[in-house]
Design a protein around this motif. Structure first.
Motif, PDB file in Angstrom:
ATOM      1  N   ASN A  75       0.836  -1.210   0.000  1.00  0.00           N
ATOM      2  CA  ASN A  75       0.000   0.000   0.000  1.00  0.00           C
ATOM      3  C   ASN A  75       0.866   1.253   0.000  1.00  0.00           C
ATOM      4  N   PHE A  76       1.896   1.263   0.845  1.00  0.00           N
ATOM      5  CA  PHE A  76       2.790   2.416   0.909  1.00  0.00           C
ATOM      6  C   PHE A  76       3.568   2.568  -0.400  1.00  0.00           C
ATOM      7  N   PHE A  77       4.069   1.470  -0.930  1.00  0.00           N
ATOM      8  CA  PHE A  77       4.823   1.512  -2.180  1.00  0.00           C
ATOM      9  C   PHE A  77       3.964   2.076  -3.321  1.00  0.00           C
ATOM     10  N   MET A  78       2.688   1.697  -3.367  1.00  0.00           N
ATOM     11  CA  MET A  78       1.798   2.097  -4.463  1.00  0.00           C
ATOM     12  C   MET A  78       1.100   3.431  -4.199  1.00  0.00           C
ATOM     13  N   ARG A  79       1.577   4.176  -3.214  1.00  0.00           N
ATOM     14  CA  ARG A  79       0.954   5.451  -2.845  1.00  0.00           C
ATOM     15  C   ARG A  79       1.023   6.463  -3.991  1.00  0.00           C
TER      16      ARG A  79
END
Length: 189
Positions: A75-79
């Motif tokens: 989720n953080f990577f795809m922010r």
């Protein structure tokens, strides 16, 4: 040493036929899930971002369960890299991405161009391009725009379309494929 070809069919050809059959015959509601079932009950995603310099190469599903800590990392990577905002990405989209990657038989990670988009970012991009949907699935964590150096837009799109589990957009001029876990549909050229 054994001969891997018989009657003109190679081992790779047989695997391709098996993979195509598995996609068509998968008994689950999502053909991507059915295809991945043969992966030893392990699902992996590998991506990098040219915009942030970050990468992720991880198993996110193991023995019938999503791994919550790993999903948080994804989720953080795809922010939204423009605003820093992150939301929960739909793991069904990860399944489609992983299944398509597996079908293409590549080890190269996806280049992530766009994962989550905040409404502010989506509005800004929409004002600059007619190819950005007003109610984009990027804004609800159900889409990703991806590229592979070793595969064409057509090859990537065909792999994603064969999963029959969501939307697939071909953006040949910009050299990327949109994959989402919304309604099954496809567009672009």
């Amino acid at each position: 040493m054994t001969n891997n070809t018989s009657a003109g069919i190679s081992r790779r050809g047989l695997l391709g036929i098996f993979a195509a059959t598995a996609v068509v015959a998968a008994p689950t509601y999502s053909k991507a899930f059915g295809l991945l079932r043969g992966a030893g009950d392990i699902r992996r995603v590998s991506m990098y971002s040219g915009r942030t310099g970050e990468s992720v190469n991880t198993i996110y599903w193991l023995e019938g369960e999503y791994i919550p800590e790993v999903l948080k990392e994804i989720n953080f990577f795809m922010r939204d890299f423009r605003t820093g905002d992150a939301i929960k990405m739909d793991p069904k989209n990860l399944d489609i991405m992983a299944a398509a990657h597996r079908l293409m038989d590549v080890s190269e990670p996806y280049m992530l161009l766009s994962g989550y988009r905040s409404p502010k970012t989506n509005s800004m991009l929409r004002s600059k391009s007619g190819g950005v949907a007003k109610n984009s699935l990027h804004m609800v964590g159900q889409a990703a725009d991806l590229r592979l150096k070793s595969r064409s837009v057509g090859q990537m799109a065909k792999a994603a379309e064969s999963c029959a589990s969501g939307g697939v957009g071909r953006y040949s001029r910009s050299n990327f494929v949109h994959m989402d876990c919304g309604a099954v549909r496809h567009w672009g050229g």
